[in-house]
Design a protein around this motif. Structure first.
Motif, PDB file in Angstrom:
ATOM      1  N   ASP A  87     -17.110  13.987 -14.302  1.00  0.00           N
ATOM      2  CA  ASP A  87     -16.979  12.810 -15.157  1.00  0.00           C
ATOM      3  C   ASP A  87     -16.412  13.138 -16.534  1.00  0.00           C
ATOM      4  OD1 ASP A  87     -18.175  11.017 -13.237  1.00  0.00           O
ATOM      5  OD2 ASP A  87     -20.102  11.961 -13.709  1.00  0.00           O
ATOM      6  N   GLU A  88     -16.406  14.395 -16.913  1.00  0.00           N
ATOM      7  CA  GLU A  88     -15.818  14.795 -18.187  1.00  0.00           C
ATOM      8  C   GLU A  88     -15.370  16.248 -18.096  1.00  0.00           C
ATOM      9  OE1 GLU A  88     -18.598  14.399 -21.375  1.00  0.00           O
ATOM     10  OE2 GLU A  88     -19.982  15.905 -20.591  1.00  0.00           O
ATOM     11  N   ILE A  89     -14.440  16.626 -18.973  1.00  0.00           N
ATOM     12  CA  ILE A  89     -13.860  17.964 -18.954  1.00  0.00           C
ATOM     13  C   ILE A  89     -13.902  18.544 -20.362  1.00  0.00           C
ATOM     14  CG2 ILE A  89     -11.806  19.351 -18.483  1.00  0.00           C
ATOM     15  CD1 ILE A  89     -10.928  17.148 -16.534  1.00  0.00           C
ATOM     16  N   HIS A  90     -14.440  19.769 -20.485  1.00  0.00           N
ATOM     17  CA  HIS A  90     -14.460  20.503 -21.752  1.00  0.00           C
ATOM     18  C   HIS A  90     -13.659  21.785 -21.581  1.00  0.00           C
ATOM     19  CE1 HIS A  90     -17.859  18.067 -23.409  1.00  0.00           C
ATOM     20  NE2 HIS A  90     -18.173  17.968 -22.125  1.00  0.00           N
ATOM     21  N   ILE A  91     -12.994  22.205 -22.643  1.00  0.00           N
ATOM     22  CA  ILE A  91     -12.325  23.506 -22.637  1.00  0.00           C
ATOM     23  C   ILE A  91     -12.883  24.352 -23.781  1.00  0.00           C
ATOM     24  CG2 ILE A  91     -10.217  22.610 -21.589  1.00  0.00           C
ATOM     25  CD1 ILE A  91      -8.890  22.682 -24.322  1.00  0.00           C
ATOM     26  N   LEU A 116     -11.758  17.435 -23.422  1.00  0.00           N
ATOM     27  CA  LEU A 116     -10.401  17.034 -23.063  1.00  0.00           C
ATOM     28  C   LEU A 116     -10.357  15.615 -22.501  1.00  0.00           C
ATOM     29  CD1 LEU A 116      -7.626  18.420 -23.150  1.00  0.00           C
ATOM     30  CD2 LEU A 116      -7.972  19.060 -20.763  1.00  0.00           C
ATOM     31  N   LEU A 117     -11.261  15.309 -21.612  1.00  0.00           N
ATOM     32  CA  LEU A 117     -11.350  13.989 -20.986  1.00  0.00           C
ATOM     33  C   LEU A 117     -12.806  13.586 -20.832  1.00  0.00           C
ATOM     34  CD1 LEU A 117      -8.687  14.196 -18.113  1.00  0.00           C
ATOM     35  CD2 LEU A 117      -8.504  12.921 -20.252  1.00  0.00           C
ATOM     36  N   PRO A 118     -13.111  12.294 -20.918  1.00  0.00           N
ATOM     37  CA  PRO A 118     -12.232  11.182 -21.312  1.00  0.00           C
ATOM     38  C   PRO A 118     -11.771  11.325 -22.758  1.00  0.00           C
ATOM     39  CG  PRO A 118     -14.270  10.373 -20.297  1.00  0.00           C
ATOM     40  CD  PRO A 118     -14.462  11.833 -20.585  1.00  0.00           C
ATOM     41  N   LEU A 119     -10.592  10.833 -23.033  1.00  0.00           N
ATOM     42  CA  LEU A 119     -10.028  10.920 -24.371  1.00  0.00           C
ATOM     43  C   LEU A 119     -10.876  10.086 -25.320  1.00  0.00           C
ATOM     44  CD1 LEU A 119      -7.604  12.051 -25.948  1.00  0.00           C
ATOM     45  CD2 LEU A 119      -6.448   9.886 -25.522  1.00  0.00           C
ATOM     46  N   HIS A 134      -8.408   2.280 -18.833  1.00  0.00           N
ATOM     47  CA  HIS A 134      -7.851   3.289 -17.929  1.00  0.00           C
ATOM     48  C   HIS A 134      -8.928   4.321 -17.617  1.00  0.00           C
ATOM     49  CE1 HIS A 134      -5.173   6.493 -16.421  1.00  0.00           C
ATOM     50  NE2 HIS A 134      -4.333   5.507 -16.148  1.00  0.00           N
ATOM     51  N   VAL A 135      -8.896   4.868 -16.400  1.00  0.00           N
ATOM     52  CA  VAL A 135      -9.931   5.801 -15.957  1.00  0.00           C
ATOM     53  C   VAL A 135      -9.965   7.062 -16.821  1.00  0.00           C
ATOM     54  CG1 VAL A 135      -8.386   6.890 -14.279  1.00  0.00           C
ATOM     55  CG2 VAL A 135     -10.873   7.000 -13.934  1.00  0.00           C
ATOM     56  N   LEU A 136      -8.835   7.446 -17.394  1.00  0.00           N
ATOM     57  CA  LEU A 136      -8.781   8.673 -18.167  1.00  0.00           C
ATOM     58  C   LEU A 136      -9.166   8.479 -19.633  1.00  0.00           C
ATOM     59  CD1 LEU A 136      -5.506  10.261 -16.744  1.00  0.00           C
ATOM     60  CD2 LEU A 136      -7.851  10.556 -15.966  1.00  0.00           C
ATOM     61  N   THR A 137      -9.255   7.236 -20.083  1.00  0.00           N
ATOM     62  CA  THR A 137      -9.611   6.971 -21.479  1.00  0.00           C
ATOM     63  C   THR A 137     -10.893   6.178 -21.631  1.00  0.00           C
ATOM     64  OG1 THR A 137      -8.226   4.985 -21.488  1.00  0.00           O
ATOM     65  CG2 THR A 137      -7.196   7.037 -22.209  1.00  0.00           C
ATOM     66  N   SER A 190       1.605   8.383 -16.614  1.00  0.00           N
ATOM     67  CA  SER A 190       2.651   9.386 -16.821  1.00  0.00           C
ATOM     68  C   SER A 190       2.346  10.315 -17.993  1.00  0.00           C
ATOM     69  CB  SER A 190       3.995   8.680 -17.071  1.00  0.00           C
ATOM     70  OG  SER A 190       4.350   7.881 -15.969  1.00  0.00           O
ATOM     71  N   LEU A 191       1.758   9.770 -19.060  1.00  0.00           N
ATOM     72  CA  LEU A 191       1.539  10.547 -20.275  1.00  0.00           C
ATOM     73  C   LEU A 191       0.346  11.487 -20.181  1.00  0.00           C
ATOM     74  CD1 LEU A 191       2.189   8.190 -23.338  1.00  0.00           C
ATOM     75  CD2 LEU A 191       3.434  10.249 -22.701  1.00  0.00           C
ATOM     76  N   LEU A 192      -0.738  11.030 -19.589  1.00  0.00           N
ATOM     77  CA  LEU A 192      -1.973  11.804 -19.644  1.00  0.00           C
ATOM     78  C   LEU A 192      -1.900  13.138 -18.909  1.00  0.00           C
ATOM     79  CD1 LEU A 192      -4.596   8.975 -19.630  1.00  0.00           C
ATOM     80  CD2 LEU A 192      -4.362  10.743 -21.331  1.00  0.00           C
ATOM     81  N   PRO A 193      -1.298  13.233 -17.725  1.00  0.00           N
ATOM     82  CA  PRO A 193      -1.156  14.578 -17.123  1.00  0.00           C
ATOM     83  C   PRO A 193      -0.347  15.531 -18.001  1.00  0.00           C
ATOM     84  CG  PRO A 193      -0.762  12.871 -15.490  1.00  0.00           C
ATOM     85  CD  PRO A 193      -0.832  12.179 -16.814  1.00  0.00           C
ATOM     86  N   VAL A 194       0.707  15.007 -18.646  1.00  0.00           N
ATOM     87  CA  VAL A 194       1.497  15.842 -19.551  1.00  0.00           C
ATOM     88  C   VAL A 194       0.656  16.261 -20.747  1.00  0.00           C
ATOM     89  CG1 VAL A 194       3.581  15.942 -20.970  1.00  0.00           C
ATOM     90  CG2 VAL A 194       3.600  14.681 -18.812  1.00  0.00           C
TER      91      VAL A 194
END
Length: 299
Positions: A171-175, A193-196, A65-68, A226-230
């Motif tokens: 390509d990636e997200i940090h908080i 945060l992403l990719p997981l 999956h694109v998010l993982t 459905s799960l990843l946006p939540v």
């Protein structure tokens, strides 16, 4: 001598006024932090449950999956900075901004372009003063975060993540936020945060354990969609609540220190005023005695 005494008394009144203000702000922060801590305690179990659900789907499925899925080359990285709208909180904002600078330096050393998403007026002012751009800025409401703001931030960063880097995506997200440890300690924390990449809440089974069998309906990809946006929204909201609790604790600690310093100033200036008053009285007595002696010797 009288002028010096007036100066000391004016400084005492100023310190007393300052103490009233800082004491009031200390009490306000003390009342707000209880509610902020309660909101953190209420949101954390949900955030962990969502994380476990996403981890289970990502771990026990064979879909890319694109998010993982880790991209082959990371060109642009997004950094979401959680600061506050107000100051008077000691090193609260300075710590998180310093941590963001260190992270940005590390990412640039890896050949990645850094884009920023800012939460809080202090972060916005920090970047505006240095004439640095940010993709999006959210201000207001950092003392009492709302879930709608977390949803808006989540939609913005997810939209940037789903776009190609050549089209302005990431390509990636940090908080980066201040994690509340206790009333005396608030620690800046960096989370990718992403990719997981980190499986949270899913323990590695031993060699004798039987792996669970999962069936996903309608299919794994739609479940992840459905799960990843939540998951993203819950993690962002939890970070906002942590940051708010940390800010109230930092403000209470800073105002307590300011009140103590005002007490010390009042004590010191009172002592100096008493010394000045005593010197003035001694001088007046000396002048009276000297005048009386002069009159007596003249007779």
């Amino acid at each position: 001598m009288g002028a010096q005494l007036r100066v000391y008394r004016q400084k005492i009144r100023s310190a007393q006024t300052t103490k009233k203000i800082t004491r009031a702000m200390e009490l306000i922060s003390a009342s707000r932090i209880q509610k902020a801590q309660a909101r953190v305690r209420e949101s954390t179990p949900y955030s962990r449950a969502i994380t476990r659900a996403v981890s289970a789907v990502a771990t026990y499925s064979n879909i890319d999956h694109v998010l993982t899925t880790e991209p082959e080359k990371i060109e642009r990285a997004a950094v979401v900075i959680f600061a506050s709208d107000r100051g008077l909180a000691g090193a609260f904002n300075a710590n998180v901004l310093k941590e963001s600078e260190q992270l940005a330096e590390l990412l640039r050393s890896q050949g990645k372009e850094v884009v920023y998403f800012l939460v809080g007026r202090k972060a916005n002012a920090y970047f505006a003063f240095r004439k640095r751009d940010a993709e999006r800025v959210w201000t207001g409401g950092t003392d009492a975060p709302q879930f709608e703001t977390a949803q808006e931030i989540g939609q913005a960063v997810l939209e940037a993540f789903l776009r190609d880097a050549s089209e302005g995506g990431v390509d990636e997200i940090h908080i980066i936020y201040n994690r509340f440890v206790n009333m005396l300690s608030q620690v800046p924390e960096v989370v990718r945060l992403l990719p997981l990449e980190v499986v949270e809440g899913v323990e590695e089974p031993d060699s004798t354990a039987t792996l669970p069998l999962y069936e996903f309906e309608p299919d794994v990809e739609e479940v992840l969609d459905s799960l990843l946006p939540v998951y993203i929204e819950s993690r962002l909201y939890n970070a906002m609540l942590m940051s708010a609790a940390s800010k109230h604790a930092a403000t209470q600690k800073a105002m307590k220190s300011a009140s103590d310093n005002a007490d010390k100033l009042i004590t010191n200036y009172t002592r100096l005023a008493n010394n000045a008053r005593q010197s003035e009285i001694t001088q007046q007595i000396s002048e009276i005695v000297g005048g009386a002696d002069a009159l007596g010797s003249g007779k």
